[in-house]
Design a protein around this motif. Structure first.
Motif, PDB file in Angstrom:
ATOM      1  N   ASN A   1     -21.647 -16.160  16.323  1.00 62.42           N
ATOM      2  CA  ASN A   1     -20.898 -15.008  15.811  1.00 62.42           C
ATOM      3  C   ASN A   1     -19.532 -14.906  16.483  1.00 62.42           C
ATOM      4  N   LEU A   2     -19.498 -15.110  17.793  1.00 57.93           N
ATOM      5  CA  LEU A   2     -18.242 -15.046  18.517  1.00 57.93           C
ATOM      6  C   LEU A   2     -17.308 -16.185  18.112  1.00 57.93           C
ATOM      7  N   LEU A   3     -17.840 -17.385  17.967  1.00 57.90           N
ATOM      8  CA  LEU A   3     -17.012 -18.517  17.548  1.00 57.90           C
ATOM      9  C   LEU A   3     -16.396 -18.271  16.170  1.00 57.90           C
ATOM     10  N   ARG A   4     -17.170 -17.690  15.263  1.00 57.43           N
ATOM     11  CA  ARG A   4     -16.629 -17.367  13.943  1.00 57.43           C
ATOM     12  C   ARG A   4     -15.523 -16.310  14.050  1.00 57.43           C
ATOM     13  N   SER A   5     -15.719 -15.367  14.938  1.00 56.90           N
ATOM     14  CA  SER A   5     -14.711 -14.318  15.127  1.00 56.90           C
ATOM     15  C   SER A   5     -13.437 -14.890  15.741  1.00 56.90           C
ATOM     16  N   TYR A   6     -13.585 -15.807  16.700  1.00 57.27           N
ATOM     17  CA  TYR A   6     -12.411 -16.484  17.254  1.00 57.27           C
ATOM     18  C   TYR A   6     -11.687 -17.272  16.166  1.00 57.27           C
ATOM     19  N   GLY A   7     -12.477 -17.985  15.339  1.00 59.18           N
ATOM     20  CA  GLY A   7     -11.874 -18.755  14.269  1.00 59.18           C
ATOM     21  C   GLY A   7     -11.067 -17.891  13.315  1.00 59.18           C
ATOM     22  N   LYS A   8     -11.588 -16.703  13.028  1.00 58.39           N
ATOM     23  CA  LYS A   8     -10.895 -15.807  12.091  1.00 58.39           C
ATOM     24  C   LYS A   8      -9.565 -15.343  12.657  1.00 58.39           C
ATOM     25  N   ILE A   9      -9.548 -14.933  13.927  1.00 56.64           N
ATOM     26  CA  ILE A   9      -8.289 -14.421  14.473  1.00 56.64           C
ATOM     27  C   ILE A   9      -7.277 -15.541  14.727  1.00 56.64           C
ATOM     28  N   LEU A  10      -7.764 -16.774  14.872  1.00 59.26           N
ATOM     29  CA  LEU A  10      -6.863 -17.913  15.063  1.00 59.26           C
ATOM     30  C   LEU A  10      -6.470 -18.581  13.752  1.00 59.26           C
ATOM     31  N   GLY A  11      -7.184 -18.251  12.670  1.00 63.73           N
ATOM     32  CA  GLY A  11      -6.959 -18.935  11.404  1.00 63.73           C
ATOM     33  C   GLY A  11      -7.415 -20.383  11.459  1.00 63.73           C
TER      34      GLY A  11
ATOM     35  N   ALA B   1     -16.174 -11.330  12.813  1.00 63.56           N
ATOM     36  CA  ALA B   1     -15.652 -11.989  11.616  1.00 63.56           C
ATOM     37  C   ALA B   1     -16.115 -11.296  10.345  1.00 63.56           C
ATOM     38  N   ASP B   2     -17.314 -10.738  10.375  1.00 65.94           N
ATOM     39  CA  ASP B   2     -17.882 -10.054   9.205  1.00 65.94           C
ATOM     40  C   ASP B   2     -17.851  -8.544   9.405  1.00 65.94           C
ATOM     41  N   ALA B   3     -16.733  -8.016   9.894  1.00 68.16           N
ATOM     42  CA  ALA B   3     -16.632  -6.603  10.269  1.00 68.16           C
ATOM     43  C   ALA B   3     -17.001  -5.662   9.134  1.00 68.16           C
ATOM     44  N   GLU B   4     -16.684  -6.049   7.909  1.00 68.69           N
ATOM     45  CA  GLU B   4     -16.958  -5.170   6.766  1.00 68.69           C
ATOM     46  C   GLU B   4     -18.451  -4.999   6.511  1.00 68.69           C
ATOM     47  N   GLN B   5     -19.291  -5.885   7.044  1.00 63.59           N
ATOM     48  CA  GLN B   5     -20.739  -5.789   6.870  1.00 63.59           C
ATOM     49  C   GLN B   5     -21.427  -5.092   8.050  1.00 63.59           C
TER      50      GLN B   5
ATOM     51  N   ASP C   1     -17.900  -1.097  17.678  1.00 64.45           N
ATOM     52  CA  ASP C   1     -17.632  -0.591  19.028  1.00 64.45           C
ATOM     53  C   ASP C   1     -17.941  -1.653  20.079  1.00 64.45           C
ATOM     54  N   THR C   2     -19.019  -2.400  19.839  1.00 64.64           N
ATOM     55  CA  THR C   2     -19.421  -3.451  20.773  1.00 64.64           C
ATOM     56  C   THR C   2     -18.339  -4.514  20.908  1.00 64.64           C
ATOM     57  N   TYR C   3     -17.821  -4.979  19.793  1.00 61.77           N
ATOM     58  CA  TYR C   3     -16.779  -6.013  19.832  1.00 61.77           C
ATOM     59  C   TYR C   3     -15.489  -5.470  20.436  1.00 61.77           C
ATOM     60  N   ALA C   4     -15.190  -4.213  20.182  1.00 57.59           N
ATOM     61  CA  ALA C   4     -13.969  -3.620  20.715  1.00 57.59           C
ATOM     62  C   ALA C   4     -13.944  -3.633  22.238  1.00 57.59           C
ATOM     63  N   MET C   5     -15.123  -3.596  22.874  1.00 61.82           N
ATOM     64  CA  MET C   5     -15.209  -3.581  24.334  1.00 61.82           C
ATOM     65  C   MET C   5     -14.780  -4.900  24.973  1.00 61.82           C
ATOM     66  N   VAL C   6     -14.657  -5.961  24.187  1.00 61.16           N
ATOM     67  CA  VAL C   6     -14.203  -7.246  24.741  1.00 61.16           C
ATOM     68  C   VAL C   6     -12.822  -7.087  25.364  1.00 61.16           C
ATOM     69  N   GLU C   7     -11.975  -6.267  24.754  1.00 57.79           N
ATOM     70  CA  GLU C   7     -10.634  -6.040  25.307  1.00 57.79           C
ATOM     71  C   GLU C   7     -10.733  -5.445  26.711  1.00 57.79           C
ATOM     72  N   ASP C   8     -11.621  -4.471  26.906  1.00 60.53           N
ATOM     73  CA  ASP C   8     -11.814  -3.870  28.235  1.00 60.53           C
ATOM     74  C   ASP C   8     -12.290  -4.908  29.238  1.00 60.53           C
ATOM     75  N   MET C   9     -13.252  -5.726  28.822  1.00 61.00           N
ATOM     76  CA  MET C   9     -13.794  -6.730  29.743  1.00 61.00           C
ATOM     77  C   MET C   9     -12.734  -7.738  30.149  1.00 61.00           C
ATOM     78  N   LEU C  10     -11.869  -8.126  29.214  1.00 55.33           N
ATOM     79  CA  LEU C  10     -10.814  -9.084  29.543  1.00 55.33           C
ATOM     80  C   LEU C  10      -9.752  -8.464  30.439  1.00 55.33           C
ATOM     81  N   ASN C  11      -9.515  -7.175  30.301  1.00 58.42           N
ATOM     82  CA  ASN C  11      -8.557  -6.514  31.188  1.00 58.42           C
ATOM     83  C   ASN C  11      -9.061  -6.502  32.628  1.00 58.42           C
TER      84      ASN C  11
END
Length: 440
Positions: free
Chosen positions: A175-185, A231-235, A242-252
């Motif tokens: 799931n994370l790899l697909r999400s990375y792929g989406k934001i990187l195109g 990657a499938d945020a609409e579903q 909220d869970t995925y949004a916390m990645v920004e906090d963890m990286l900070n």
């Protein structure tokens, strides 16, 4: 081309329609001769099973399909077992989540006391399943999605250490790899990940593209500028967003590596528990949301006799991964996946008998994992504390030890306080009567 016989254990799961759809998509690359759905809950499975009949009639007409509650019919002469059990169902998951919250501690499906309770329920049924499969199909590959995967993998490894055709996997890294792929195109299938940790407790150290360029620094920059979403945020339900949004906090706070989303519960337990509603947890969200949607749609499809315009699949990654893993093994493709294996030096400065999650090539002889060497003090300390919790939990099951159970919960970063641990443990013992061994 050989056709394979597979059985899906947990045929009544809301994840099964997506898995069925993945098998249809892969019918040319991974052809099936026979597909059986097996579940102990025949009434629940029948809803998904009748949807499957319509799906296969229209899109996989030559497939030999059936669903059953009979073990012998399910496991006889199969090549692959796809396992996704939930001992106790959503009713017990709700207790897993709500009981810890009564004591001011996170209630979550696979993490903390909730994962502990679920793990102690899952071990018995997983061991029994493997014994049943081996009675009828000694060479079948058992691909296990059953949660909490870390605890289940530890228990299974102790009992079936010599059985090299059991593979514990989790779809969250995919799931994370697909999400990375989406934001990187970019195509996530072209990534070469370097991953280390435990299940639901790991990090991407590197993520190389097809030209050998590490994309981790690029992803970090994007997440800090734009945030992060699946990657499938609409579903997805709100809790997952909220869970995925916390990645920004963890990286900070901890910028070295890309974290698995579940680490938020261990890194920010006070913050996360403050955001939880003790009367309406993730279990309620699923039962009132995905559960209803999937079963209503399956009933509608069965009644109308067509899958045209059906909206029953939730999260393609879940189904796609387990099918692609089977395909990679069956046809010796040696594709790369993050899987759970015995450490044996892969993370060189933690114990060898840890069940770690790392990248591996998957071929006809199973996983060939890649080591990551030494990890630094912070990550080593995090992993060793969580690993001790997992091992003590499994000790508690096999030794029927109250003391080991108490030690496990006390060590878990979500709990940490022994007096709280004892109160939670005592409440969980009452709730899990008949599911757990009798702890003495």
């Amino acid at each position: 081309m050989k056709k394979y016989n597979i059985v899906i254990v947990g045929g009544g799961s809301t994840w099964t329609p997506g898995l069925l759809n993945s098998l249809v998509k892969k019918k040319n690359e991974f052809p099936l001769g026979k597909l059986i759905m097996y579940d102990t809950n025949g009434e629940r499975q029948a809803v998904i099973g009748e949807f499957a009949r319509v799906l296969f009639k229209e899109r996989y007409a030559d497939l030999d399909f059936m669903y059953t509650t009979d073990k012998e019919m399910a496991f006889k002469e199969v090549d692959f077992v796809f396992c996704q059990m939930r001992t106790g169902g959503y009713q017990m998951r709700e207790k897993d989540e709500k009981i810890p919250l009564q004591f001011g501690v996170i209630g979550q499906e696979t993490c903390g006391p909730g994962g502990f309770a679920y793990g102690l329920r899952s071990i018995r049924d997983m061991i029994q399943l493997i014994q049943d499969v081996r009675k009828h199909s000694k060479e079948a590959w058992i691909l296990n999605y059953t949660n909490p995967a870390a605890i289940v993998a530890e228990a299974v490894n102790r009992v079936f250490n010599d059985d090299k055709r059991i593979l514990n996997i989790c779809d969250q890294p995919v799931n994370l790899l697909r999400s990375y792929g989406k934001i990187l195109g970019m195509n996530p299938y072209e990534f070469e990940p370097v991953y280390f940790g435990l299940n639901h407790f790991g990090w991407f150290k590197h993520l190389y593209d097809k030209n050998g360029v590490d994309m981790v620094p690029v992803i970090k920059k994007i997440v800090k500028e734009r945030g992060f979403a699946p990657a499938d945020a609409e579903q997805r339900d709100k809790s997952w967003l909220d869970t995925y949004a916390m990645v920004e906090d963890m990286l900070n706070d901890f910028p070295e590596y890309l974290p698995n989303t579940y680490l938020q519960y261990y890194l920010y337990p006070e913050y996360k528990v403050s955001k939880m509603d003790p009367n309406h947890t993730r279990a309620n969200e699923v039962m009132n949301g995905r559960e209803k949607r999937v079963f209503e749609e399956c009933r509608r499809v069965a009644a109308e006799g067509t899958v045209e315009n059906a909206h029953v699949v939730h999260n393609d990654a879940h189904g796609d991964m387990i099918v692609e893993v089977a395909e990679s093994i069956a046809f010796n493709k040696n594709s790369l996946y993050v899987v759970i294996v015995e450490n044996n030096g892969l993370i060189s400065n933690i114990q060898d008998n840890a069940m770690v999650e790392v990248t591996a090539c998957l071929g006809i002889n199973g996983p060939r994992p890649f080591g990551v060497g030494k990890i630094d003090t912070f990550y080593k300390g995090m992993i060793e504390q969580q690993l001790a919790f997992e091992k003590l939990t499994v000790d508690a099951y096999f030794e029927e030890s109250y003391n080991k159970a108490l030690k496990a919960l006390t060590l878990n970063r979500i709990v940490t306080d022994a007096k709280k641990a004892r109160k939670i443990l005592d409440a969980l013992i009452v709730a899990n009567e008949g599911y757990w061994p009798e702890l003495k």
